[in-house]
Design a protein around this motif. Structure first.
Motif, mmCIF file in Angstrom:
data_model
loop_
_atom_site.group_PDB
_atom_site.id
_atom_site.type_symbol
_atom_site.label_atom_id
_atom_site.label_comp_id
_atom_site.label_asym_id
_atom_site.label_seq_id
_atom_site.Cartn_x
_atom_site.Cartn_y
_atom_site.Cartn_z
ATOM 1 N N ARG A 90 0.848 -1.195 0.000
ATOM 2 C CA ARG A 90 0.000 0.000 0.000
ATOM 3 C C ARG A 90 0.870 1.226 0.000
ATOM 4 N NH1 ARG A 90 -2.694 2.632 2.503
ATOM 5 N NH2 ARG A 90 -4.353 3.180 1.093
ATOM 6 N N VAL B 211 0.562 6.451 4.116
ATOM 7 C CA VAL B 211 -0.303 7.609 4.314
ATOM 8 C C VAL B 211 0.553 8.785 4.734
ATOM 9 C CG1 VAL B 211 -2.091 8.474 5.837
ATOM 10 C CG2 VAL B 211 -2.220 6.177 4.946
ATOM 11 N N ASP C 277 -16.199 3.645 8.633
ATOM 12 C CA ASP C 277 -16.198 3.212 10.029
ATOM 13 C C ASP C 277 -17.454 3.531 10.804
ATOM 14 O OD1 ASP C 277 -13.901 1.962 10.166
ATOM 15 O OD2 ASP C 277 -12.888 3.376 11.494
ATOM 16 N N ASN D 44 -19.845 -4.948 13.124
ATOM 17 C CA ASN D 44 -18.888 -5.205 14.201
ATOM 18 C C ASN D 44 -19.498 -5.080 15.595
ATOM 19 O OD1 ASN D 44 -18.913 -2.478 14.762
ATOM 20 N ND2 ASN D 44 -17.024 -2.043 13.664
ATOM 21 N N ASN E 97 -11.387 3.551 -1.534
ATOM 22 C CA ASN E 97 -12.089 2.887 -0.430
ATOM 23 C C ASN E 97 -11.982 1.358 -0.478
ATOM 24 O OD1 ASN E 97 -12.903 5.339 0.527
ATOM 25 N ND2 ASN E 97 -15.012 5.187 -0.197
ATOM 26 N N ARG F 35 -12.094 -4.864 4.330
ATOM 27 C CA ARG F 35 -12.141 -5.074 5.781
ATOM 28 C C ARG F 35 -13.576 -5.362 6.223
ATOM 29 N NH1 ARG F 35 -7.838 -1.500 7.310
ATOM 30 N NH2 ARG F 35 -9.259 0.047 6.501
ATOM 31 N N ILE G 278 -15.479 -9.006 7.869
ATOM 32 C CA ILE G 278 -16.358 -9.159 9.035
ATOM 33 C C ILE G 278 -17.671 -9.800 8.611
ATOM 34 C CG2 ILE G 278 -17.424 -7.973 10.981
ATOM 35 C CD1 ILE G 278 -15.528 -5.710 10.621
ATOM 36 N N LYS H 85 -17.793 -13.534 7.913
ATOM 37 C CA LYS H 85 -17.681 -14.356 9.112
ATOM 38 C C LYS H 85 -19.031 -14.635 9.720
ATOM 39 C CE LYS H 85 -13.448 -13.119 10.523
ATOM 40 N NZ LYS H 85 -12.479 -12.357 11.304
ATOM 41 N N GLN I 80 -12.839 7.488 2.487
ATOM 42 C CA GLN I 80 -12.680 7.306 3.914
ATOM 43 C C GLN I 80 -11.648 8.301 4.402
ATOM 44 O OE1 GLN I 80 -13.505 4.633 6.435
ATOM 45 N NE2 GLN I 80 -15.189 5.411 5.232
ATOM 46 N N VAL J 113 -8.580 9.605 6.539
ATOM 47 C CA VAL J 113 -7.381 8.921 7.018
ATOM 48 C C VAL J 113 -7.265 9.162 8.504
ATOM 49 C CG1 VAL J 113 -4.876 9.026 6.852
ATOM 50 C CG2 VAL J 113 -6.266 9.153 4.831
ATOM 51 N N ARG K 134 -7.864 7.299 11.227
ATOM 52 C CA ARG K 134 -8.841 6.864 12.180
ATOM 53 C C ARG K 134 -8.547 5.386 12.402
ATOM 54 N NH1 ARG K 134 -14.227 7.215 9.540
ATOM 55 N NH2 ARG K 134 -13.585 9.332 9.094
ATOM 56 N N ILE K 135 -8.689 4.908 13.589
ATOM 57 C CA ILE K 135 -8.427 3.485 13.835
ATOM 58 C C ILE K 135 -9.511 2.675 13.134
ATOM 59 C CG2 ILE K 135 -8.425 1.675 15.575
ATOM 60 C CD1 ILE K 135 -6.276 3.060 16.656
ATOM 61 N N LYS K 136 -9.087 1.796 12.242
ATOM 62 C CA LYS K 136 -10.055 0.947 11.572
ATOM 63 C C LYS K 136 -10.356 -0.239 12.481
ATOM 64 C CE LYS K 136 -9.766 3.358 7.967
ATOM 65 N NZ LYS K 136 -10.835 4.182 7.521
ATOM 66 N N THR K 137 -11.554 -0.719 12.333
ATOM 67 C CA THR K 137 -11.914 -1.898 13.095
ATOM 68 C C THR K 137 -11.177 -3.100 12.538
ATOM 69 O OG1 THR K 137 -14.059 -0.935 13.215
ATOM 70 C CG2 THR K 137 -13.879 -3.225 13.891
ATOM 71 N N THR L 142 -10.900 -7.202 12.700
ATOM 72 C CA THR L 142 -11.788 -8.272 13.118
ATOM 73 C C THR L 142 -11.168 -9.061 14.247
ATOM 74 O OG1 THR L 142 -10.748 -9.463 11.341
ATOM 75 C CG2 THR L 142 -12.915 -8.563 10.931
ATOM 76 N N ALA L 143 -11.937 -9.245 15.265
ATOM 77 C CA ALA L 143 -11.500 -10.110 16.356
ATOM 78 C C ALA L 143 -11.947 -11.514 15.990
ATOM 79 C CB ALA L 143 -12.160 -9.678 17.650
ATOM 80 N N PRO L 144 -11.002 -12.443 15.839
ATOM 81 C CA PRO L 144 -11.381 -13.779 15.399
ATOM 82 C C PRO L 144 -12.397 -14.402 16.353
ATOM 83 C CG PRO L 144 -8.992 -13.568 15.620
ATOM 84 C CD PRO L 144 -9.600 -12.326 16.183
ATOM 85 N N GLY M 19 -5.985 -14.275 6.903
ATOM 86 C CA GLY M 19 -6.665 -13.037 7.267
ATOM 87 C C GLY M 19 -6.141 -11.889 6.428
ATOM 88 N N GLU N 262 -1.290 -0.829 6.683
ATOM 89 C CA GLU N 262 -2.583 -0.365 6.201
ATOM 90 C C GLU N 262 -2.700 1.139 6.415
ATOM 91 O OE1 GLU N 262 -5.802 -2.978 7.311
ATOM 92 O OE2 GLU N 262 -4.376 -4.632 7.489
ATOM 93 N N GLU N 263 -3.806 1.698 5.940
ATOM 94 C CA GLU N 263 -3.890 3.157 5.902
ATOM 95 C C GLU N 263 -3.978 3.798 7.290
ATOM 96 O OE1 GLU N 263 -8.639 3.313 4.893
ATOM 97 O OE2 GLU N 263 -7.171 3.112 3.303
#
Lengths: 581, 581
Positions: free
Chosen positions: A5, A8, A328, A337, A361, A367, A371, A374, B6, B8, B10-13, B15-17, B40, B66-67
């Motif tokens: 990527r 940023v 988000d 989520n 995007n 991402r 989710i 799953k 989107q 930039v 910001r904490i992206k979610t 996935t929690a396995p 993943g 990642e971004e």
């Protein structure tokens, strides 16, 4: 393959328009075309037509920020060129209600002397709704028009024609000036079997084409795609199939401004006896406006509220929501989520992405898909099935438009440069003479009369006006550059108290750092830095009478920067503060 | 349509396995499979096979950030699980030379006790080349293998098989354990008419398939695409056509690791009597390694240097370079925007993009295209013409592999979760029993014996280990969060000197701000802020004896934060510094 990527927080190169200056003076009065946005990007539409002392503006849109503009809300057209001429503005025509065509209105009405806006009812509704967030700015004066309206705006005789897009009340504009007739398409596609609007009005376009059109200014968004845009009725058929198969809830995400798609989903809900829950602030707002104005046909009882969820069986529910871009904070991500207040993904849910992915995007959408796959029963997206049609004409349709209108000159609009170029190539293919197809870039003033079209060589200011919170245009390149630097390696603030008599450091220098290293695990580094700060200050000041504080700060910045890079290979922004006592 | 990126920073979610824990204990010894990366994401490959006291690792790759990870160079697999067991590691098998399979080696050899690496010559060359940038770390012990090698790594009997990919020397692995045979594909596709490598070895795969394979672990990158991957000879044909038509220079950009494509371009250059200039650091490095090892066939005199440009006619030149992703600092962008030292785009140039766009890079590529379309004669990209083939198998080929190997169990690897899920669906279609197709996520330990496969419920640590400059793993969530905050609205540092006796502010408080507002145009705001600082300090301290400095700082942060938000609707990070005198 190694996916890589772009990092940023780096200034991206923006293309500096290479102006093919043609200094030749025009003979007599000419018609001028000036894009203040939209010729270089698929957004921020704002086009100026000027003949002698008469100006008509088409659209006043916004642009969402690019990845190197952290913190910016959006960008609006720069209207410096228009301000001294504002008494000449005879009106603003707005082609449809999308934000990239109406979003700058609250910011631009005042500097332009609150000119009258001419548009159709739904667009007016969207404009007035948006205005509610901007109290204290002039109330827009909006006059309604339709396909039968004949307006006189200064020397321009203006008429409108119906076009298909993905929001109702989209229109094209015919501007008759003493120099000749201009056809401005707005955003458009041909849909001969559309949903919730009239089919493409090919007869009207043919009529217009008989009128010796001087100039066609046309939407280039789809110019890189060959063929024809698929009809909304085709989309409807595919969506219908999903409805027949879905066993549990349906969750359908799309752009909140795609009101045509929203209508399709509501009709299908009614057909299959599902109740509709609308989610997402902008989706709710748009649906409300469109419904109030009669643009969404919804039977009583179809739309339910949160309180009805508990007693509605899952297989009788469809959620129509925002978030198809993986945003988000939008509804779909929150649902997926587990952060949504009352909607959570269940393994019997079918999820529909009925939208394209906006370039940039893709990673967010991936991402989100991770989710969803799953948890949900079935995921439908437009890569695997035709459940989204673009609102823009593709190659064959673009050519057909040119052949219907038969203009002498052609200017592509509403596109990145490469889309404009491809559209221009298509136009030449469709019979426009090479010298008559002109690619204008934002700010370039194109002049034409019956004999020729050319770039005037003059340029209107088009530096980006960024909106960030309450600030409009106050975030300049330097602020953005700082944000990008801060994002890369953080900040390192040094505070030293220095005795101005002796040049000695009093006490231990303070260090505040954020985004650079994890401070708890960097005690050694900090203590070495403190040591270096004292050394730099005391060695520098020992020969300085009086102390040159500016030089001392520069020295600290330089030496600490080098030290930190040597130790970490990072370059935090070093900010020295010296307190003289 | 309103395109909306989107924002930039910001904490992206992530996935929690969701672990489908199956607490049942396995009877007797079991074979364990543990992905430490790659399950993943299409990157950071690192897979662990464990049987009793024997561990074999396949690949040690890196992931590009990642971004929402500003400033991060890359991410490496977390090997905490392996460290206490490092005496059990019998070897590391590396399937091919791409960075997402070799990139973490310099970081992981030492903590894992420098195990022996088994691979083929080109991959070894790439590993050793990369190692040159990491002096002071253990020298890798690399042993060469080929399709005829039979290795004994603890209880594992290991063999290798040829696969097609887009770098030579790519291989798959057969691991025979007491619990049964595992086939690990590595990155692969079927190419029956490849370029510069042998065709897919279907016979060998058939042979392996006769062996009652217990488990197939297979590359999922292409699982969302139907059909078959196009052959490299098809690509060659299309590239050939471009060579016959190009009138001026050809500038061909691709990934530096796509050595197969580089070979194709060189052969075409030789066929059409063009000289090749290699541009871009990583491209030069990879070409050098591959050429030294005999993996690139280049006639003497084909490759020229910078000094030969002046006396070589334009139509006899092809530049092979990096930058097909629109990366700012890569060769193609520098050539396009005039920043390259000696190559500048000319209007007779033909530009070839021979690569796919990595998700997330679309906007950068569009920006690059905008510049290129302005200046170059012709632009060829894989959307308009088949001039790039993925290195990964698509739907039909994935199914065929499963049908050739005929495994009892199936685990998809090398993909985002949604790709793993789609690959698993394909496997079930291809005849794998539903309960035998298991989706493992990074860190999940899968156990199996001849009777059953299941998730153990145990999880190895897989929190991201980020590399930033010299720091490995020291950038934690808190540092990233700070970087993101700083990127959004900048920083606002307040420095006040306070008399600890009286609580009065001495002199005027200092303010340092970056990335928040343009200071020169914000004098009013700053003077109001200074006033507020003094007020907050003096009102707070008036009742405080002694002064509670922590409380005072919190108060300042809170009040100034509120004030700045009210004035600007921005939330800079407010950092109060109080100097007591």
């Amino acid at each position: 393959m190694t996916p890589q990527r772009q990092s940023v927080g780096r200034i991206k190169t923006r293309t500096a328009p290479a102006l093919n200056e043609m200094p030749k003076q025009a003979e007599g009065p000419v018609l001028k075309f000036l894009p203040l946005g939209g010729c270089g990007e698929v957004t921020r539409s704002c086009y100026v037509y000027e003949y002698k002392d008469d100006i008509v503006i088409v659209d006043m849109g916004l642009q969402f920020p690019e990845e190197d503009m952290p913190g910016i809300d959006y960008i609006i057209p720069n209207v410096e060129y228009l301000i001294p001429k504002r008494k000449n503005i005879r009106g603003v025509i707005v082609t449809h209600g999308h934000l990239d065509h109406i979003g700058a209105i609250p910011h631009l009405l005042e500097p332009l002397g609150n000119p009258v806006i001419y548009t159709k009812p739904l667009t007016r509704g969207m404009i007035l709704k948006r205005q509610e967030d901007f109290r204290g700015t002039p109330h827009p004066k909006v006059e309604l028009v339709d396909e039968n309206t004949k307006l006189k705006l200064g020397c321009f005789d203006v008429e409108f024609f119906h076009v298909n897009h993905n929001i109702p009340d989209s229109m094209g504009v015919v501007l008759r000036s003493p120099a000749g007739t201009v056809v401005h398409t707005g955003d458009w596609k041909f849909d001969h079997t559309p949903v919730n609007e009239r089919p493409a009005d090919v007869e009207r376009l043919k009529q217009i084409g008989k009128d010796n059109v001087l100039l066609l200014v046309a939407d280039s968004t789809g110019s890189q795609s060959p063929g024809k845009t698929i009809s909304e009725s085709e989309i409807q058929k595919n969506l219908d199939e999903i409805f027949t198969k879905a066993k549990g809830r349906i969750i359908a995400a799309t752009f909140s401004s795609l009101l045509t798609r929203v209508q399709q989903l509501i009709w299908l809900a009614e057909k299959y006896d599902r109740k509709v829950l609308i989610e997402g602030t902008s989706m709710k707002q748009n649906v409300q406006v469109a419904q109030e104005l009669g643009y969404l046909k919804i039977k009583k009882g179809t739309v339910i509220g949160r309180e009805d969820l508990a007693h509605t069986p899952k297989e009788k529910i469809i959620v129509v929501c925002t978030g198809a871009q993986g945003e988000d904070r939008a509804a779909l991500m929150r649902i997926a989520n587990g952060e949504h207040k009352y909607l959570h993904l269940e393994n019997t849910d079918s999820v529909i992405f009925s939208s394209s992915v906006v370039p940039g995007n893709e990673a967010s959408v991936q991402r989100l898909k991770d989710i969803l796959y799953k948890k949900a029963e079935k995921i439908f997206h437009s890569e695997s099935m035709d459940i989204h049609a673009s609102g823009h004409a593709k190659g064959d349709d673009l050519k057909e438009m040119i052949q219907l209108i038969k203009p002498k000159y052609f200017i592509p609009m509403h596109g990145n440069y490469f889309m404009l170029k491809l559209h221009s190539d298509l136009a030449i293919d469709a019979g426009i003479k090479k010298e008559n197809a002109v690619i204008a870039e934002d700010g370039e003033i194109i002049v034409m009369d019956k004999n020729a079209i050319r770039k005037s060589g003059q340029k209107a200011p088009v530096n980006l006006i960024m909106v960030d919170g309450l600030g409009v245009g106050d975030v300049k390149e330097v602020v953005l550059r700082d944000r990008q630097m801060l994002a890369e390696d953080g900040i390192f603030v040094i505070i030293s108290v220095v005795d101005s008599e002796t040049g000695k450091v009093k006490g231990s220098p303070d260090i505040i750092s954020r985004g650079f290293v994890y401070l708890r695990e960097s005690r050694d580094l900090l203590s070495q830095a403190r040591h270096l700060i004292r050394k730099v200050i005391e060695e520098s000041t020992s020969q300085m009478h009086p102390i040159n504080w500016t030089f001392l700060k520069d020295e600290l910045r330089e030496e600490l920067g080098k030290f930190l890079f040597r130790k970490t290979e990072r370059r935090p922004m070093v900010l020295p503060v010296i307190i003289e006592v």
